[in-house]
Scaffold this motif. Structure first.
Motif, PDB file in Angstrom:
ATOM      1  N   ALA A 164       0.823  -1.207   0.000  1.00  0.00           N
ATOM      2  CA  ALA A 164       0.000   0.000   0.000  1.00  0.00           C
ATOM      3  C   ALA A 164       0.858   1.258   0.000  1.00  0.00           C
ATOM      4  CB  ALA A 164      -0.925   0.000   1.218  1.00  0.00           C
ATOM      5  N   MET A 165       1.952   1.252   0.768  1.00  0.00           N
ATOM      6  CA  MET A 165       2.824   2.425   0.813  1.00  0.00           C
ATOM      7  C   MET A 165       3.441   2.707  -0.555  1.00  0.00           C
ATOM      8  SD  MET A 165       4.804   2.444   4.502  1.00  0.00           S
ATOM      9  CE  MET A 165       5.423   0.766   4.395  1.00  0.00           C
ATOM     10  N   ILE A 166       3.892   1.657  -1.223  1.00  0.00           N
ATOM     11  CA  ILE A 166       4.480   1.835  -2.551  1.00  0.00           C
ATOM     12  C   ILE A 166       3.429   2.303  -3.540  1.00  0.00           C
ATOM     13  CG2 ILE A 166       5.458   0.542  -4.497  1.00  0.00           C
ATOM     14  CD1 ILE A 166       7.008  -1.085  -2.345  1.00  0.00           C
ATOM     15  N   ASN A 167       2.258   1.714  -3.464  1.00  0.00           N
ATOM     16  CA  ASN A 167       1.172   2.070  -4.370  1.00  0.00           C
ATOM     17  C   ASN A 167       0.759   3.531  -4.209  1.00  0.00           C
ATOM     18  OD1 ASN A 167      -0.785   1.429  -6.361  1.00  0.00           O
ATOM     19  ND2 ASN A 167      -2.327   1.103  -4.790  1.00  0.00           N
ATOM     20  N   VAL A 168       0.574   3.958  -2.972  1.00  0.00           N
ATOM     21  CA  VAL A 168       0.166   5.336  -2.715  1.00  0.00           C
ATOM     22  C   VAL A 168       1.267   6.313  -3.118  1.00  0.00           C
ATOM     23  CG1 VAL A 168      -0.383   7.002  -0.899  1.00  0.00           C
ATOM     24  CG2 VAL A 168      -1.489   4.768  -0.910  1.00  0.00           C
ATOM     25  N   ALA A 169       2.508   5.975  -2.814  1.00  0.00           N
ATOM     26  CA  ALA A 169       3.621   6.857  -3.176  1.00  0.00           C
ATOM     27  C   ALA A 169       3.693   7.045  -4.681  1.00  0.00           C
ATOM     28  CB  ALA A 169       4.932   6.288  -2.650  1.00  0.00           C
ATOM     29  N   LEU A 170       3.515   5.959  -5.423  1.00  0.00           N
ATOM     30  CA  LEU A 170       3.554   6.045  -6.883  1.00  0.00           C
ATOM     31  C   LEU A 170       2.409   6.906  -7.409  1.00  0.00           C
ATOM     32  CD1 LEU A 170       5.072   4.949  -9.375  1.00  0.00           C
ATOM     33  CD2 LEU A 170       3.470   3.026  -9.384  1.00  0.00           C
ATOM     34  N   ARG A 171       1.204   6.678  -6.894  1.00  0.00           N
ATOM     35  CA  ARG A 171       0.043   7.444  -7.353  1.00  0.00           C
ATOM     36  C   ARG A 171       0.181   8.923  -7.030  1.00  0.00           C
ATOM     37  NH1 ARG A 171      -4.151   9.371  -4.774  1.00  0.00           N
ATOM     38  NH2 ARG A 171      -3.840   8.092  -2.908  1.00  0.00           N
ATOM     39  N   VAL A 172       0.547   9.234  -5.796  1.00  0.00           N
ATOM     40  CA  VAL A 172       0.637  10.628  -5.378  1.00  0.00           C
ATOM     41  C   VAL A 172       1.753  11.349  -6.135  1.00  0.00           C
ATOM     42  CG1 VAL A 172       1.189  12.146  -3.429  1.00  0.00           C
ATOM     43  CG2 VAL A 172      -0.394  10.236  -3.115  1.00  0.00           C
ATOM     44  N   ALA A 173       2.860  10.660  -6.388  1.00  0.00           N
ATOM     45  CA  ALA A 173       3.960  11.285  -7.121  1.00  0.00           C
ATOM     46  C   ALA A 173       3.532  11.693  -8.517  1.00  0.00           C
ATOM     47  CB  ALA A 173       5.149  10.329  -7.191  1.00  0.00           C
ATOM     48  N   VAL A 174       2.849  10.797  -9.216  1.00  0.00           N
ATOM     49  CA  VAL A 174       2.415  11.100 -10.578  1.00  0.00           C
ATOM     50  C   VAL A 174       1.376  12.221 -10.567  1.00  0.00           C
ATOM     51  CG1 VAL A 174       1.293  10.172 -12.632  1.00  0.00           C
ATOM     52  CG2 VAL A 174       2.964   8.787 -11.400  1.00  0.00           C
ATOM     53  N   GLU A 175       0.441  12.160  -9.631  1.00  0.00           N
ATOM     54  CA  GLU A 175      -0.563  13.224  -9.526  1.00  0.00           C
ATOM     55  C   GLU A 175       0.090  14.564  -9.227  1.00  0.00           C
ATOM     56  OE1 GLU A 175      -4.521  10.796  -7.972  1.00  0.00           O
ATOM     57  OE2 GLU A 175      -3.269  11.871  -6.528  1.00  0.00           O
ATOM     58  N   HIS A 176       1.026  14.562  -8.289  1.00  0.00           N
ATOM     59  CA  HIS A 176       1.664  15.813  -7.900  1.00  0.00           C
ATOM     60  C   HIS A 176       2.387  16.435  -9.090  1.00  0.00           C
ATOM     61  CE1 HIS A 176       3.619  18.754  -5.270  1.00  0.00           C
ATOM     62  NE2 HIS A 176       4.713  18.532  -5.994  1.00  0.00           N
ATOM     63  N   HIS A 177       3.114  15.621  -9.816  1.00  0.00           N
ATOM     64  CA  HIS A 177       3.840  16.172 -10.956  1.00  0.00           C
ATOM     65  C   HIS A 177       2.877  16.655 -12.038  1.00  0.00           C
ATOM     66  CE1 HIS A 177       7.791  16.734 -12.847  1.00  0.00           C
ATOM     67  NE2 HIS A 177       7.057  16.772 -13.942  1.00  0.00           N
ATOM     68  N   ALA A 178       1.854  15.868 -12.294  1.00  0.00           N
ATOM     69  CA  ALA A 178       0.888  16.254 -13.333  1.00  0.00           C
ATOM     70  C   ALA A 178       0.174  17.549 -12.980  1.00  0.00           C
ATOM     71  CB  ALA A 178      -0.128  15.138 -13.537  1.00  0.00           C
ATOM     72  N   PHE A 179      -0.128  17.737 -11.713  1.00  0.00           N
ATOM     73  CA  PHE A 179      -0.926  18.890 -11.302  1.00  0.00           C
ATOM     74  C   PHE A 179      -0.097  20.150 -11.023  1.00  0.00           C
ATOM     75  CE2 PHE A 179      -4.112  15.729  -9.205  1.00  0.00           C
ATOM     76  CZ  PHE A 179      -4.537  15.332 -10.462  1.00  0.00           C
ATOM     77  N   HIS A 180       1.174  19.961 -10.616  1.00  0.00           N
ATOM     78  CA  HIS A 180       1.906  21.105 -10.067  1.00  0.00           C
ATOM     79  C   HIS A 180       3.259  21.389 -10.701  1.00  0.00           C
ATOM     80  CE1 HIS A 180      -1.021  21.226  -6.858  1.00  0.00           C
ATOM     81  NE2 HIS A 180      -0.757  19.976  -6.530  1.00  0.00           N
ATOM     82  N   GLU A 181       3.918  20.376 -11.254  1.00  0.00           N
ATOM     83  CA  GLU A 181       5.318  20.552 -11.594  1.00  0.00           C
ATOM     84  C   GLU A 181       5.545  20.808 -13.085  1.00  0.00           C
ATOM     85  OE1 GLU A 181       7.669  20.738  -9.419  1.00  0.00           O
ATOM     86  OE2 GLU A 181       6.535  20.113  -7.664  1.00  0.00           O
ATOM     87  N   THR A 182       6.580  21.555 -13.364  1.00  0.00           N
ATOM     88  CA  THR A 182       7.113  21.713 -14.714  1.00  0.00           C
ATOM     89  C   THR A 182       8.637  21.705 -14.582  1.00  0.00           C
ATOM     90  OG1 THR A 182       7.039  24.133 -14.515  1.00  0.00           O
ATOM     91  CG2 THR A 182       5.173  23.050 -15.621  1.00  0.00           C
ATOM     92  N   PRO A 183       9.379  21.257 -15.569  1.00  0.00           N
ATOM     93  CA  PRO A 183       8.898  20.737 -16.850  1.00  0.00           C
ATOM     94  C   PRO A 183       8.402  19.308 -16.718  1.00  0.00           C
ATOM     95  CG  PRO A 183      11.264  20.540 -16.752  1.00  0.00           C
ATOM     96  CD  PRO A 183      10.857  21.249 -15.483  1.00  0.00           C
ATOM     97  N   THR A 184       7.770  18.818 -17.773  1.00  0.00           N
ATOM     98  CA  THR A 184       7.245  17.455 -17.754  1.00  0.00           C
ATOM     99  C   THR A 184       8.167  16.521 -18.525  1.00  0.00           C
ATOM    100  OG1 THR A 184       5.872  17.956 -19.687  1.00  0.00           O
ATOM    101  CG2 THR A 184       4.854  18.163 -17.506  1.00  0.00           C
ATOM    102  N   THR A 185       9.470  16.705 -18.357  1.00  0.00           N
ATOM    103  CA  THR A 185      10.431  15.789 -18.951  1.00  0.00           C
ATOM    104  C   THR A 185      10.471  14.503 -18.143  1.00  0.00           C
ATOM    105  OG1 THR A 185      12.238  16.647 -17.613  1.00  0.00           O
ATOM    106  CG2 THR A 185      11.840  17.713 -19.747  1.00  0.00           C
ATOM    107  N   ALA A 186      10.976  13.447 -18.773  1.00  0.00           N
ATOM    108  CA  ALA A 186      11.079  12.166 -18.070  1.00  0.00           C
ATOM    109  C   ALA A 186      11.942  12.303 -16.819  1.00  0.00           C
ATOM    110  CB  ALA A 186      11.651  11.110 -19.008  1.00  0.00           C
ATOM    111  N   GLU A 187      13.043  13.054 -16.931  1.00  0.00           N
ATOM    112  CA  GLU A 187      13.943  13.207 -15.791  1.00  0.00           C
ATOM    113  C   GLU A 187      13.240  13.908 -14.635  1.00  0.00           C
ATOM    114  OE1 GLU A 187      14.618  13.982 -18.898  1.00  0.00           O
ATOM    115  OE2 GLU A 187      16.147  12.496 -19.421  1.00  0.00           O
ATOM    116  N   ALA A 188      12.447  14.921 -14.946  1.00  0.00           N
ATOM    117  CA  ALA A 188      11.739  15.656 -13.898  1.00  0.00           C
ATOM    118  C   ALA A 188      10.677  14.792 -13.238  1.00  0.00           C
ATOM    119  CB  ALA A 188      11.104  16.921 -14.483  1.00  0.00           C
TER     120      ALA A 188
END
Length: 212
Positions: A164-188
């Motif tokens: 569950a910890m790994i699953n939530v971390a993966l989901r939240v990370a992708v959501e956070h980047h999609a919603f808040h972060e730039t640039p959207t490069t693979a490295e970022a």
């Protein structure tokens, strides 16, 4: 709903690879149309035409127009499951995350569509349902992989908590980047994923037996 595919060794047969690419092409076109028109205004016929297939073929690949996008979600989940299965604990947390990044060429090639899809989950409830269900389906997959590594049952409380910890971390990370972060490069994106996953993987590392 389809669950993330089981991890296989070696390269899949050509027919399977073609089917997988067709599913991803359908998913990409569905996301593009959903972003342009909205889910409710997009028809299955339009998705099929954009993907260059017949409507009848489309329904062989998916149960609904919303579920067309699922392959874009399960790709990252499958990559995580594969990395957990093959991880040598003496490599440490960085080794696991480095391996995941190196093995994610297929994921990177669809990154823009994936992030567009995650952004749509904020405004399209039906896509939010698909996203949530994809991760609900992923958790027992992670638990089964970890049970093999830990020598426990997939129903074991500790195993389920690690999954569950790994699953939530993966989901939240992708959501956070999609919603808040730039640039959207693979490295970022991977920097965000790495930051989120590190605490969960460190907990798992302490529980795993050392490789011999």
């Amino acid at each position: 709903m389809d669950k993330p595919s089981s991890v296989r060794s070696g390269r899949p047969p050509l027919t399977e690879r073609r089917k997988a690419e067709t599913r991803l092409e359908i998913a990409r076109e569905a996301v593009r149309l959903f972003a342009e028109k909205g889910v409710s205004a997009t028809t299955a016929e339009e998705i099929a035409a954009a993907a260059g297939i017949s409507l009848r073929t489309l329904w062989r690949y998916t149960a609904s127009k919303e579920n067309c996008v699922l392959p874009l979600l399960t790709t990252g989940i499958d990559a995580m499951a594969h990395s957990l299965r093959t991880w040598r604990t003496e490599q440490g947390v960085d080794g696991l995350l480095d391996d995941m990044q190196r093995d994610s060429g297929r994921l990177i090639s669809h990154l823009s569509a994936q992030l567009d899809l995650v952004r749509l989950t904020r405004t399209e409830p039906s896509l939010r349902t698909v996203w949530t269900q994809a991760h609900a389906d992923a958790e027992p997959v992670f638990a089964e992989v970890l049970a093999d590594r830990l020598g426990t049952s997939a129903d074991d409380l500790s195993t389920r908590l690690h999954a569950a910890m790994i699953n939530v971390a993966l989901r939240v990370a992708v959501e956070h980047h999609a919603f808040h972060e730039t640039p959207t490069t693979a490295e970022a994106v991977f920097a965000t994923v790495r930051e989120a996953l590190t605490p969960a993987v460190r907990c798992l590392e302490e529980a795993l037996p050392r490789s011999t």
